[in-house]
Write a protein that holds these residues in place. Structure first.
Motif, PDB file in Angstrom:
ATOM      1  N   UNK A 221      -1.868  -1.872  -4.367  1.00 46.07           N
ATOM      2  CA  UNK A 221      -1.292  -2.384  -3.124  1.00 46.07           C
ATOM      3  C   UNK A 221      -2.041  -1.861  -1.901  1.00 46.07           C
ATOM      4  N   UNK A 222      -2.328  -0.581  -1.893  1.00 46.49           N
ATOM      5  CA  UNK A 222      -2.983   0.019  -0.731  1.00 46.49           C
ATOM      6  C   UNK A 222      -4.369  -0.571  -0.523  1.00 46.49           C
ATOM      7  N   UNK A 223      -5.169  -0.612  -1.579  1.00 48.50           N
ATOM      8  CA  UNK A 223      -6.535  -1.122  -1.458  1.00 48.50           C
ATOM      9  C   UNK A 223      -6.552  -2.577  -1.009  1.00 48.50           C
ATOM     10  N   UNK A 224      -5.624  -3.359  -1.515  1.00 51.35           N
ATOM     11  CA  UNK A 224      -5.594  -4.780  -1.170  1.00 51.35           C
ATOM     12  C   UNK A 224      -5.242  -4.980   0.297  1.00 51.35           C
ATOM     13  N   UNK A 225      -4.234  -4.259   0.773  1.00 56.60           N
ATOM     14  CA  UNK A 225      -3.870  -4.365   2.180  1.00 56.60           C
ATOM     15  C   UNK A 225      -5.001  -3.956   3.104  1.00 56.60           C
ATOM     16  N   UNK A 267      -4.334   7.781  -3.914  1.00 54.99           N
ATOM     17  CA  UNK A 267      -4.015   6.762  -2.897  1.00 54.99           C
ATOM     18  C   UNK A 267      -4.967   6.792  -1.708  1.00 54.99           C
ATOM     19  N   UNK A 268      -5.420   7.986  -1.299  1.00 58.37           N
ATOM     20  CA  UNK A 268      -6.389   8.052  -0.201  1.00 58.37           C
ATOM     21  C   UNK A 268      -7.740   7.483  -0.637  1.00 58.37           C
ATOM     22  N   UNK A 269      -8.084   7.697  -1.879  1.00 58.90           N
ATOM     23  CA  UNK A 269      -9.307   7.092  -2.392  1.00 58.90           C
ATOM     24  C   UNK A 269      -9.221   5.579  -2.408  1.00 58.90           C
ATOM     25  N   UNK A 270      -8.029   5.048  -2.661  1.00 55.87           N
ATOM     26  CA  UNK A 270      -7.870   3.590  -2.687  1.00 55.87           C
ATOM     27  C   UNK A 270      -8.058   2.978  -1.302  1.00 55.87           C
ATOM     28  N   UNK A 271      -7.757   3.746  -0.251  1.00 56.45           N
ATOM     29  CA  UNK A 271      -8.022   3.252   1.104  1.00 56.45           C
ATOM     30  C   UNK A 271      -9.516   3.047   1.295  1.00 56.45           C
ATOM     31  N   UNK A 272     -10.303   4.013   0.837  1.00 51.32           N
ATOM     32  CA  UNK A 272     -11.760   3.900   0.957  1.00 51.32           C
ATOM     33  C   UNK A 272     -12.284   2.728   0.153  1.00 51.32           C
ATOM     34  N   UNK A 273     -11.815   2.597  -1.087  1.00 50.23           N
ATOM     35  CA  UNK A 273     -12.282   1.504  -1.945  1.00 50.23           C
ATOM     36  C   UNK A 273     -11.944   0.154  -1.323  1.00 50.23           C
TER      37      UNK A 273
END
Length: 417
Positions: A221-225, A267-273
């Protein structure tokens, strides 16, 4: 796992709407038909031999025939019944070749497509799935991290899409003609279905209802947003306007990139991705026009670029704090060899898929033929290949191509003006 399997299957009809909305009205049923045909043929092929080739007890490169015709499945029972694992993985095998349809929109013969998907599923998808996901697969044993399919699904389908588009050639009239999407709401509907299904795709790959599945869902969800924001920012700066089509494309780019990483990064890594994928994939859409590759619906820019990015970024952002079965990436103190194994998995996938796809495409081209005639392309896939149309237009106002049962009404000249 049953619910995850069901919503992963639902992704393929979602993909049909996503792609169908992006083509011209005369081709929408052709795109939807290709996706539904994939559901049928891959279900059969996977049941007969595809699953065995992917997850059988062969060697490091292929699974053999131990599970052919879905025999001997009880030998694989573990945390979940093996029949459930077969069904779950079947849905991955279905959507992967369906992704390719976006690059060949408007111009591939249906008979050629049917043969291509059958051969590609057996000769490309199953072997690569074995390499990366089977316990004795050579890339799996080397430590390649691909939680839900960055290499197996997206990079694999993405490079195959580019190769097939090159062999097919450009659409009649491309790039000068009007190839704008005929139904953007369809695209957004398809995106929404894909997004929901992707939770089964990624979280379901934990093969359990546990903390790891929850992290995979949250990371997805995080990466997609964030990817939506990245794509829209590029559009706003480059084109002056942020579009709904860009929002949909950004969402899919984020979903693609987080797929291999969702069970390994924080989750913070998913923001970067997600942020990197949204920006880079948006920029990649401008490449095809410059190099003259008619990748109709940007499968290469989204799935190839996004899948490769996700796999490589996993080697940088992975952390054992998320998944003790993984490894620390470079940014978490891990050695560069972790990134190297990710790069090896990407390279092996791209090389094998490109070569075998090319051989399959050429074999079909010089036997039954790949490409629709120019006349059929002008007519459209719907009528030329399937003898039907998606829409019945009213003859009022002269805007339609089909005569309806509505009695024409004479419109006063001042009203016409």
């Amino acid at each position: 796992m049953l619910i995850s399997s069901a919503i992963v299957l639902f992704m393929t009809p979602g993909l049909a709407f996503f792609y169908g909305g992006m083509v011209r009205a005369k081709n929408v049923l052709g795109m939807i038909m290709q996706n539904f045909f994939v559901i049928g043929i891959v279900t059969l092929v996977w049941s007969l031999v595809g699953f065995s080739l992917a997850f059988g007890e062969g060697n490091g490169f292929w699974g053999g025939f131990h599970f052919s015709a879905l025999q001997n499945l009880s030998s694989g029972d573990g945390a979940i019944p093996y029949v459930v694992f077969v069904a779950f993985q079947m849905m991955f095998a279905i959507i992967t070749p369906a992704l390719i349809t976006g690059s060949i929109a408007d111009r591939m013969k249906f008979s050629a497509f049917a043969v291509f998907v059958t051969l590609w599923s057996l000769l490309v998808y199953s072997p690569i799935a074995h390499w990366v996901w089977a316990a004795n697969g050579w890339l799996f044993k080397r430590g390649a991290m691909d939680f839900a399919g960055g290499t197996v699904v997206h990079a694999n389908a993405g490079i195959a899409a580019i190769v097939l588009a090159l062999v097919l050639g450009k659409r009649v009239g491309w790039p000068k003609g009007d190839f704008r999407p005929h139904n953007v709401p369809f695209v957004l509907l398809g995106t929404g279905i894909l997004w929901v299904g992707w939770f089964g795709f990624n979280a379901g790959s934990a093969l359990a209802a546990n903390k790891l599945a929850g992290l995979a869902l949250l990371n997805t969800q995080i990466a997609t947003g964030v990817a939506i924001l990245g794509w829209l920012a590029v559009e706003r700066l480059r084109d002056g306007k942020a579009t709904t089509l860009g929002a949909a494309s950004g969402a899919v780019a984020g979903l693609v990139a987080i797929t291999p990483a969702c069970g390994f990064v924080s989750p913070m890594g998913s923001i970067a991705v997600g942020g990197i994928a949204g920006v880079v994939c948006a920029l990649a859409t401008s490449i095809k026009g410059k190099v003259g590759i008619d990748d109709s619906l940007d499968v290469g820019a989204v799935h190839l670029v996004g899948g490769v990015l996700g796999a490589l970024l996993t080697g940088l952002f992975a952390t054992v704090d998320t998944n003790s079965a993984g490894k620390d990436g470079v940014f978490y103190g891990g050695p560069w060899s972790v990134f190297g194994e990710q790069a090896l998995a990407v390279g092996a996938t791209l090389g094998y898929s490109a070569v075998v796809t090319l051989l399959i495409a050429l074999a079909i081209k010089y036997t039954i033929g790949l490409r629709m005639s120019d006349e059929d392309q002008v007519t459209g896939m719907d009528e030329a290949l399937h003898g039907e149309t998606a829409y019945r237009y009213s003859s009022i106002g002269g805007g339609g191509t089909l005569t309806s049962s509505v009695t024409p009404v004479k419109v006063p000249e001042e009203a016409q003006a």
